[in-house]
Motif scaffolding. Structure first.
Motif, PDB file in Angstrom:
ATOM      1  N   TRP A 314       1.332  -1.352  -0.415  1.00 43.83           N
ATOM      2  CA  TRP A 314       0.199  -0.241   0.026  1.00 43.83           C
ATOM      3  C   TRP A 314       0.569   1.099  -0.208  1.00 43.83           C
ATOM      4  O   TRP A 314       0.147   1.856  -0.169  1.00 43.83           O
ATOM      5  N   ILE A 334       1.479   6.808  -1.126  1.00 46.11           N
ATOM      6  CA  ILE A 334      -0.634   5.970  -0.861  1.00 46.11           C
ATOM      7  C   ILE A 334      -1.460   6.666  -2.417  1.00 46.11           C
ATOM      8  O   ILE A 334      -1.473   6.027  -3.255  1.00 46.11           O
ATOM      9  N   GLU A 352      -6.542   3.509  13.132  1.00 50.15           N
ATOM     10  CA  GLU A 352      -5.845   3.273  11.247  1.00 50.15           C
ATOM     11  C   GLU A 352      -7.182   3.892  10.095  1.00 50.15           C
ATOM     12  O   GLU A 352      -6.898   4.485   9.127  1.00 50.15           O
ATOM     13  N   ALA A 353      -8.074   4.239  10.540  1.00 50.20           N
ATOM     14  CA  ALA A 353      -8.981   4.466   9.702  1.00 50.20           C
ATOM     15  C   ALA A 353     -10.177   5.512   9.680  1.00 50.20           C
ATOM     16  O   ALA A 353     -10.486   6.091   9.052  1.00 50.20           O
ATOM     17  N   ALA A 355     -12.575   9.308  11.506  1.00 47.04           N
ATOM     18  CA  ALA A 355     -11.503   9.947  12.162  1.00 47.04           C
ATOM     19  C   ALA A 355     -13.087  10.708  12.758  1.00 47.04           C
ATOM     20  O   ALA A 355     -14.189  10.530  11.887  1.00 47.04           O
ATOM     21  N   ALA A 356     -13.379  10.663  14.104  1.00 48.00           N
ATOM     22  CA  ALA A 356     -14.426  10.558  14.923  1.00 48.00           C
ATOM     23  C   ALA A 356     -14.624  13.033  14.340  1.00 48.00           C
ATOM     24  O   ALA A 356     -15.990  13.099  14.257  1.00 48.00           O
ATOM     25  N   PRO A 357     -14.221  13.569  13.903  1.00 54.04           N
ATOM     26  CA  PRO A 357     -14.595  14.803  13.287  1.00 54.04           C
ATOM     27  C   PRO A 357     -15.903  14.917  11.874  1.00 54.04           C
ATOM     28  O   PRO A 357     -16.605  15.763  11.943  1.00 54.04           O
ATOM     29  N   LEU A 358     -15.177  13.976  11.549  1.00 56.78           N
ATOM     30  CA  LEU A 358     -15.692  13.384   9.868  1.00 56.78           C
ATOM     31  C   LEU A 358     -16.928  12.787  10.057  1.00 56.78           C
ATOM     32  O   LEU A 358     -17.351  12.136  10.640  1.00 56.78           O
TER      33      LEU A 358
ATOM     34  N   TYR B 185     -10.004  18.188   9.499  1.00 55.40           N
ATOM     35  CA  TYR B 185     -10.763  17.544   9.891  1.00 55.40           C
ATOM     36  C   TYR B 185     -10.356  16.356   9.613  1.00 55.40           C
ATOM     37  O   TYR B 185     -10.266  15.404  11.327  1.00 55.40           O
ATOM     38  N   ALA B 186     -10.027  15.500   9.093  1.00 55.72           N
ATOM     39  CA  ALA B 186      -9.813  14.402   9.208  1.00 55.72           C
ATOM     40  C   ALA B 186      -8.333  14.232   9.850  1.00 55.72           C
ATOM     41  O   ALA B 186      -8.162  13.215  10.358  1.00 55.72           O
ATOM     42  N   GLY B 189      -8.733  14.317  13.404  1.00 57.13           N
ATOM     43  CA  GLY B 189      -9.290  13.885  14.176  1.00 57.13           C
ATOM     44  C   GLY B 189      -8.554  11.972  14.289  1.00 57.13           C
ATOM     45  O   GLY B 189      -8.710  11.713  15.030  1.00 57.13           O
ATOM     46  N   ASN B 190      -8.072  11.738  13.206  1.00 53.07           N
ATOM     47  CA  ASN B 190      -6.540  10.933  13.508  1.00 53.07           C
ATOM     48  C   ASN B 190      -5.608  10.971  12.076  1.00 53.07           C
ATOM     49  O   ASN B 190      -6.186  10.709  10.796  1.00 53.07           O
ATOM     50  N   GLU B 192      -3.679   9.274  11.865  1.00 57.83           N
ATOM     51  CA  GLU B 192      -2.936   8.279  10.689  1.00 57.83           C
ATOM     52  C   GLU B 192      -3.595   7.368   9.720  1.00 57.83           C
ATOM     53  O   GLU B 192      -3.517   6.845   8.676  1.00 57.83           O
ATOM     54  N   ALA B 193      -5.326   7.652  10.005  1.00 58.15           N
ATOM     55  CA  ALA B 193      -6.146   6.843   8.909  1.00 58.15           C
ATOM     56  C   ALA B 193      -5.904   8.439   7.922  1.00 58.15           C
ATOM     57  O   ALA B 193      -6.520   7.786   6.833  1.00 58.15           O
ATOM     58  N   ARG B 195      -3.209   9.612   6.529  1.00 58.11           N
ATOM     59  CA  ARG B 195      -1.748   9.226   6.321  1.00 58.11           C
ATOM     60  C   ARG B 195      -2.615   8.126   4.575  1.00 58.11           C
ATOM     61  O   ARG B 195      -2.191   7.666   4.343  1.00 58.11           O
ATOM     62  N   LEU B 196      -3.176   6.866   6.033  1.00 58.41           N
ATOM     63  CA  LEU B 196      -3.352   5.773   5.127  1.00 58.41           C
ATOM     64  C   LEU B 196      -4.355   6.142   3.948  1.00 58.41           C
ATOM     65  O   LEU B 196      -3.905   4.626   3.044  1.00 58.41           O
ATOM     66  N   VAL B 197      -5.147   6.563   3.990  1.00 53.08           N
ATOM     67  CA  VAL B 197      -6.285   6.175   2.596  1.00 53.08           C
ATOM     68  C   VAL B 197      -5.446   7.646   1.848  1.00 53.08           C
ATOM     69  O   VAL B 197      -6.420   8.001   0.626  1.00 53.08           O
TER      70      VAL B 197
END
Lengths: 519, 309
Positions: A314, A334, A352-353, A355-358, B185-186, B189-190, B192-193, B195-197
């Motif tokens: 990936w 990526i 890893e996937a 995000a709470a704010p979205l 915002y993404a 919020g996270n 690492e997430a 970055r991974l997308v």
């Protein structure tokens, strides 16, 4: 176990449930004083849960624990400590900037001189313990600058600061070099000779047969075998762990047989995905291919490199080597993989996937926001376009959400996982990389996710699924690739997929009767 | 009760305005004074909008007040040297942009904690500002056209209020309607997430820090235009107040995330309290005590409200 070995610790009928999952279902464990006892089982067999019950982290729902023949309750980690039970966990639990002396005294009453702690007495006590088992351990160096083997020793020293009756070691050698592992084995033997029992958890069967006297094997939360190592051998242990060599059973989807790999649309001979990259602890190469329409199941024990391999493909970790899709090498990071039609579902959705704010709908659109523009040349998102996409995905995956404007954190685990999948549904997927597709997901959602993976493969994608759930592996894969310590130890085509072979390969046995397919 | 829990901060603003209007109907409640409040809050709100962008990332920029002071001193120093407004204005903004990029690179590329990186950079900028000004207030050579940028009114609306309206509108659109805003915002919020997308995490973070510094510099320029002079610590008060506004704003809406409307609300509350208490003749040190207490109360109400959710 022989009756004359009076067990100093005996657990019987231990049951523990987490939500819908029965982690332990009447497990039993009997440990003789001063013995080295192996606890064996596949991923998810219940070893970790059993240890957490021993250490007072979890309370069992049913079952009995006897210490020296008397019924005992382990209500808390402190109670376990008072009973002389010590735990050396897989992730080391040292304070990184403390040296071995300071680490040894954490949580204990420090010796004092007047109002101050007596550093000299502290050091003397730790040195006394270390002299017995690890005389060459540097006591004044912060834990973060010790080698993995030295850290392991520092943990053992800490465990032995007060009299210990049982030391539980959870895969202590998985991060050690050969020499360090031998050193640890010597310490284990010495502990046993001094009358301290050791419960040794390891996936390395060579080590287990050489080191341990007794064994207990767990499968699906039950104790399926126990006895003396001398009375069995590696094959016997593998057979116990895997439950014999069950042939694959088709999953609930009506036993649909899988389509043969779909020919690549443009007629070229190149496989959908091919990777030749430096991999594994020694950095030797790994070569790996997947065709359009295939679901390649990637199996291996903890630490075998399943997740790392997906992350390398990936682009989430820098890879040395060559990764190609339809014959054209992948370049960049990526974002360029997203543009080339690759998709990735990581192992740990919360970390890893998500995000709470979205909102849920924004999370779904996140990887390819530019597909949802109000005007093509302006990076302004069109809410109606995002909403339409989110509604389509929700319908297709039966994603149950009170509102698509809510935070993904309001969803159940299964619906969160559907969301992480749903992200990639808006576009043509050529290669789908999935790490643990259904961890912590209920049965219904699991079937739906499996069906979706089959649909994605049938649409012409190469799907690579890493899973530690062997049932899922067998039900889902059209081919199984097994990794052990960073090497491919088996590559099983559909009609060779067999539980016994998979488990044997995962433990590093060569699969003799099925020659690996030529790459 | 649900109304209070969900829109507690908005209710608080209405209540505070009502109290002052009753206590001092003539002076506080007059249209002229309410318009005046929008002017008083404008520079603070512009700085706070910049801080909001960085807060969305979950990071802090503690150099904002230093950048406000720098922009004032740098502009008057250049005017004094005879440079024209058309050059000074963009040049000062550009200098701030560079400062923001430095913060952003330190945080995004070199993984420095933003607290430390921007505190240190703020100290550096503060030192540069004193160096350029020799520690003195500068006022000579300011062209009248520049002063008009921060004073007066158009159709009865004060010019600083117009600046704020423009800035708020642009950045509300940026955060709420653009891909960049969603990415911020993404990332917050996270990370690492994100970055991974495949999101350009580092680039977006640098841009956010750069925009934050840019807005602080704009506020510094407008402050100088309004006062007709620049002091090397002229922006000192903005740091805490800007973050107070952002935090108050985060309590304003259900999600508890930083947002432009929230920050505007927070800045309005701070401005209303200050204005109302001044009219009532409360000494300024007591105003500080009350401002702090109101912020704590707002966050506490939010905290207990969330437990009930």
């Amino acid at each position: 176990m022989n009756p004359e070995d009076a067990p100093f610790l005996a657990l019987t009928g231990v049951t523990k449930r987490f939500g819908a999952t029965l982690a332990l279902d009447g497990a039993a464990l009997r440990i003789a004083a001063g013995s080295v006892h192996a606890l064996l089982g596949e991923n998810g067999a219940g070893k970790s849960t059993l240890i957490k019950i021993l250490s007072g982290v979890h309370a069992p729902e049913a079952g009995m624990i006897r210490l020296d023949g008397r019924e005992a309750a382990i209500a808390s980690p402190r109670a376990a400590e008072a009973m002389g039970l010590r735990f050396i966990h897989q992730e080391l639990n040292l304070v990184p900037h403390f040296d071995a002396v300071a680490n040894g005294w954490i949580g204990r009453r420090h010796p004092r001189r007047g109002p101050f702690i007596d550093q000299r007495a502290m050091r003397a006590r730790v040195a006394e313990v270390a002299a017995r088992i690890a005389p060459d351990l540097p006591l004044d160096r912060p834990a973060k600058r010790l080698t993995p083997g030295q850290r392991q020793m520092a943990e053992i020293v800490r465990a032995l600061m007060e009299p210990a009756r049982l030391v539980v070691m959870d895969e202590p050698t998985s991060s050690l070099s050969e020499g360090e592992a031998e050193r640890l084995h010597a310490v284990v033997r010495q502990l046993a000779a001094e009358g301290t029992a050791v419960l040794f958890i390891s996936h390395r069967l060579d080590e287990v047969t050489a080191l341990c006297a007794d064994y207990t094997v767990l499968r699906n939360g039950r104790t399926v075998g126990s006895g003396r190592i001398a009375d069995t051998n590696r094959d016997g242990l593998v057979a116990l762990m895997s439950g014999g060599s069950d042939r694959r059973q088709d999953s609930a989807s009506g036993g649909a047989k899988y389509a043969a790999p779909v020919a690549v649309a443009d007629g070229s001979a190149a496989p959908r995905l091919s990777a030749e990259i430096a991999f594994g602890p020694a950095g030797e190469g790994i070569a790996f291919e997947a065709a359009a329409g295939e679901i390649v199941g990637l199996y291996g024990l903890v630490g075998s490199g399943r997740s790392s391999l997906l992350k390398l493909i990936w682009g989430a970790k820098p890879a040395r080597g060559r990764i190609s899709v339809d014959g054209a090498p992948l370049k960049g990071g990526i974002a360029s993989r997203v543009a080339r039609g690759l998709a990735y579902v990581p192992e740990d959705r919360r970390r890893e996937a998500l995000a709470a704010p979205l909102s849920i709908e924004a999370s779904l659109a996140l990887p390819h926001l530019s597909d949802f523009r109000a005007a093509r040349s302006l990076p302004v998102s069109s809410r109606p376009a995002i909403r339409r996409f989110a509604q389509d995905v929700a319908r297709r995956l039966r994603l149950a959400a009170a509102s698509l404007q809510a935070s993904p954190m309001t969803l159940s685990g299964g619906n969160q996982q559907k969301l992480v999948f749903g992200r990639w549904l808006g576009r043509r997927t050529r290669v789908m990389l999935v790490d643990e597709p259904t961890r912590g997901v209920d049965v219904g959602a699991k079937a739906e996710i499996h069906a979706e993976l089959r649909r994605i493969a049938a649409d012409g994608a190469a799907v690579i699924v890493a899973t530690s759930d062997i049932e899922e592996l067998i039900a889902l894969s059209t081919r199984v690739v097994v990794l052990c310590a960073g090497r491919i130890t088996a590559d099983l085509a559909a009609d060779a997929i067999d539980r016994g072979r998979i488990v044997a390969a995962a433990f590093g046995h060569a699969v003799t009767d099925v020659p690996p397919k030529a790459a | 009760m649900i109304l209070l829990r969900r829109y507690g901060t908005l209710v608080a603003l209405v209540v505070i305005v009502a109290i002052f209007a009753i206590a001092s109907p003539g002076a506080f409640g007059s249209v002229a004074n309410l318009v005046n409040i929008t002017q008083q809050m404008s520079l603070l709100a512009i700085v706070a909008i910049g801080a909001t962008l960085v807060m969305v990332l979950g990071e802090f920029d503690l150099s904002v007040s230093a950048v406000v002071s720098w922009a004032g001193i740098a502009s008057v120093a250049l005017f004094g040297a005879g440079w024209p407004l058309a050059l000074v204005f963009p040049l000062v903004l550009l200098s701030a942009l560079v400062m923001g990029v430095v913060s952003g690179v330190l945080v995004a590329r070199f993984a420095l904690p933003s607290f430390i990186a921007t505190l240190a950079l703020g100290t550096v900028i503060g030192g540069l500002t004193f160096w350029v000004s020799n520690g003195a207030t500068l006022f000579s050579g300011i062209p009248p056209v520049f002063r008009a940028l921060g004073r007066g009114a158009i159709l009865g609306v004060p010019v600083p209020t117009l600046w704020l309206a423009g800035v708020a509108l642009v950045f509300w659109l940026v955060l709420d309607q653009t891909e960049f805003g969603r990415r911020l915002y993404a990332i917050g919020g996270n990370r690492e997430a994100a970055r991974l997308v495949g999101l350009p995490v580092r680039r977006d973070m640098v841009v956010a820090f750069a925009l934050c510094a840019l807005l602080a510099a704009l506020a510094g320029l407008l402050l100088t235009a309004r006062l007709g002079s620049a002091h090397p610590t002229g922006g000192g008060g903005y740091l805490l107040q800007a973050y107070a506004a952002v935090f108050l704003g985060m309590t304003a809406f259900r999600e508890g995330e930083p947002s432009i409307p929230g920050t505007l609300l927070g800045a309005a509350i701070i401005a209303v309290i200050s204005n109302g208490l001044t009219i009532l003749g409360v000494p300024s040190f007591l105003q500080d005590v009350m401002t702090g207490a109101i912020i704590i109360a707002a966050v506490l109400i939010r905290h207990f409200g969330r437990e009930g959710d």
